[in-house]
Design an enzyme around this catalytic site. Structure first.
Site, short mmCIF file in Angstrom:
data_model
loop_
_atom_site.label_atom_id
_atom_site.label_comp_id
_atom_site.label_asym_id
_atom_site.label_seq_id
_atom_site.Cartn_x
_atom_site.Cartn_y
_atom_site.Cartn_z
N SER A 210 4.99 49.23 -6.88
CA SER A 210 4.83 48.76 -5.50
C SER A 210 5.69 49.59 -4.57
CB SER A 210 5.21 47.27 -5.43
OG SER A 210 4.81 46.73 -4.19
N ASN A 211 5.93 49.11 -3.36
CA ASN A 211 6.79 49.83 -2.42
C ASN A 211 7.61 48.83 -1.61
OD1 ASN A 211 5.21 49.10 0.02
ND2 ASN A 211 3.63 50.28 -1.07
N TYR A 212 8.44 49.36 -0.69
CA TYR A 212 9.40 48.51 0.02
C TYR A 212 8.84 47.78 1.24
CZ TYR A 212 13.16 50.69 -2.66
OH TYR A 212 13.99 51.11 -3.66
#
Ligand code: CTP
Length: 404
Positions: A210-212
C-alpha cells in the site's frame, strides 16, 4: 443589481475586542444590502460598544442572554435555525478557542454549535495571541470543519505595534460574505465522484502492498462539495476517516476493486476527482494462506501493472470534467502538464511532497493547479479544506467557461 445578501438572515456575533466598533460599520453596510441582521453580543462586547447602537442600526433587538423566560423557544435554537449565514466579527481568541473545543456556554457559542448555516469568522487579536500555537491549532481545527476565516491582517494594533492581528476592514468582510453566499449550493443538481485514500494490493491472506495516503484531501473535497449542494459518490480505500454522512460511500481495497466501482458509477456523474493514490503495481497473484519464512531464504514477488483508472476515464470522458492529482518530487509543472495531456484532464492538482506542510499525512497542503488551457495557479500552504474550496471554485470556473 440586487445583492445576494438581500433578505438573507444574517446573525452577526460581536465579541469583546476593540474592533467591535468596526462591527457597527459592517452592520450598516449589510443593511444597505437589505440583509436582515440579528446582532448577538457577548458580555465582553458590551464593554466596547453599547447594544443600543446595534439595535438601532439593525432595527432588531440585540440577543445577549441564553434564557428568556417569557418566550417558548430557546432563542439560540431559533437563531441557529433562521440563520442563512453567521458572522463573528470581531472574533477573539477566546471565542475561537471555545468553538473549536465544542464549548457552548453562552448564546453565541450555542448558536454556532446548533446552526447548519455557514459560519464566517473575522478574528481580531494581539499578534502574540495570534501566533500562539494553541490559537493556531484551534483555528486550523475549525478550518478543517469548514468554518471560513477572513483575516486577520497586518496593521497597527491596539497596542500600537504594526503586526498581524487586525480585523479585516468592513467592506472586505461584506464582500466576502457575498462570495460565501454565492458559493452556497452552486453545485446544486450536479454529481461528482471522488476517489480517496490508498489502495491495498494483497500478497497473501494477511499481507498487502500500500502507500501512505491518508485520504484527507479527498474527504475534504467531498465535505466541501456536499456543503455546496453537489451529490457526492465517495469511493475510498481504507482510511481512518469518517465519511461525510451525506455522501454515497463505497469502501474498496484494491485498484481493481476501485476501478470497477468507478466505472460502474461513471455514467451517473458530471465529473470525477481522482484523488486516490492508486497503486501502480500489484502482486501477480494473491497467495492462499500465509507465506512462511522457513520454507525460503529469499522471496521474489512479481508485480504486474494495475489499470490506470484515470487514463481509462480520459478515453471515455466526453463532456465530463476530469480532475487528476499527482504527487511529485521534482519537475512538478512539467510532470503535471504531461499527465494532464496524457490522461485528457481538465485540471490537475500537483503537489511537491518534498515540501514541509505538503503531502500525504499532513493536515495542510501546498499545491499547483494547472488547467487544460495552460493556466497555472500556485496555492501556498493552507488546510486541505481550504485547498478543496479553491479546487471547487476552479471547477465552477471551468464548467461556466464550457457553457459560455
Ligand atoms: N491514477 C489512476 N490509476 C492508477 C494510478 C493513478 O487513476 N493506476 C490516478 C491518480 O488517482 C491520480 C493520477 O492518476 O489522479 C496520478 O497520476 P500518475 O501518473 O499515476 O501519477 P503517479 O502515480 O504520481 O505517477 P508516477 O508514479 O508514474 O509519477
Amino acid at each position: 443589481m440586487n445583492s445576494v445578501l438581500k433578505n438573507k438572515n444574517i446573525v452577526v456575533g460581536i465579541t469583546g475586542s476593540i474592533a467591535a466598533y468596526k462591527a457597527v460599520e459592517i452592520i450598516r453596510l449589510l443593511r444597505k444590502k437589505e440583509a436582515i441582521i440579528y446582532p448577538v453580543m457577548t458580555r465582553a462586547a458590551t464593554y466596547f460598544v453599547h447594544p443600543l447602537t446595534f439595535q438601532t442600526l439593525s432595527s432588531q433587538r440585540v440577543t445577549r442572554k441564553m434564557f428568556k423566560e417569557e418566550k417558548k423557544e430557546i432563542p439560540h435554537l431559533s437563531l441557529a435555525k433562521l440563520a442563512d449565514l453567521l458572522l463573528i466579527a470581531p472574533a477573539t481568541a477566546n471565542i475561537i478557542g471555545k468553538i473549536a473545543n465544542g464549548i457552548a456556554d453562552d448564546i453565541l457559542t450555542t448558536t454556532v454549535l446548533a446552526t447548519r448555516a455557514p459560519v464566517v469568522i473575522a478574528p481580531a487579536m494581539n499578534y502574540r495571541m495570534f501566533r500562539n500555537p494553541i490559537f493556531q491549532t484551534n483555528m486550523n481545527k475549525l478550518k478543517t470543519f469548514g468554518f471560513k476565516f477572513i483575516g486577520p491582517e497586518k496593521g497597527v494594533l491596539a497596542s500600537g505595534e504594526a503586526e498581524i492581528g487586525r480585523m479585516v476592514d468592513p467592506p472586505r468582510i461584506v464582500k466576502y460574505l457575498e462570495k460565501v453566499m454565492n458559493s452556497l449550493n452552486d453545485f446544486q443538481g450536479k454529481s461528482f465522484l471522488i476517489t480517496a485514500g490508498p489502495t491495498r494490493e494483497p500478497l497473501d491472506e494477511v499481507r498487502f502492498f500500500s502507500n501512505y495516503s491518508s485520504g484527507k484531501m479527498g474527504y475534504a473535497l467531498a465535505e466541501e462539495g456536499i456543503s455546496r449542494g453537489a451529490k457526492i459518490i465517495l469511493i475510498s480505500g481504507p482510511t481512518f476517516l469518517t465519511p461525510p454522512a451525506k455522501a454515497e460511500f463505497y469502501l474498496v481495497e484494491s485498484a481493481k476493486d476501485m476501478e470497477k466501482k468507478v466505472m460502474d458509477n461513471f455514467s451517473k456523474v458530471d465529473g470525477v476527482f481522482m484523488v486516490a493514490a492508486v497503486a501502480d503495481y500489484r502482486p501477480e497473484k494473491r497467495r492462499e494462506g500465509k507465506i512462511k519464512k522457513d520454507s525460503q531464504k529469499e522471496l521474489t514477488i512479481k508485480l504486474v501493472q494495475n489499470p490506470d483508472i484515470l487514463k481509462e476515464l480520459g478515453e471515455r470522458k466526453k463532456d465530463k470534467i476530469l480532475i487528476g492529482f499527482c504527487a511529485e518530487v521534482e519537475n512538478i509543472e512539467e510532470e503535471a502538464k504531461k499527465k494532464l495531456k496524457e490522461k485528457n484532464l481538465d485540471l490537475i492538482v500537483a503537489n511537491d511532497i518534498t515540501l514541509e506542510g505538503a503531502g500525504f499525512e499532513e493536515e495542510t497542503n501546498i499545491v499547483t493547479l494547472i488547467d487544460k488551457n495552460g493556466k497555472i495557479e500556485y496555492l501556498a500552504k493552507r488546510s486541505k479544506r481550504e485547498i478543496a474550496v479553491k479546487i471547487w471554485d476552479k471547477v465552477k470556473n471551468l464548467l461556466e467557461k464550457d457553457i459560455s
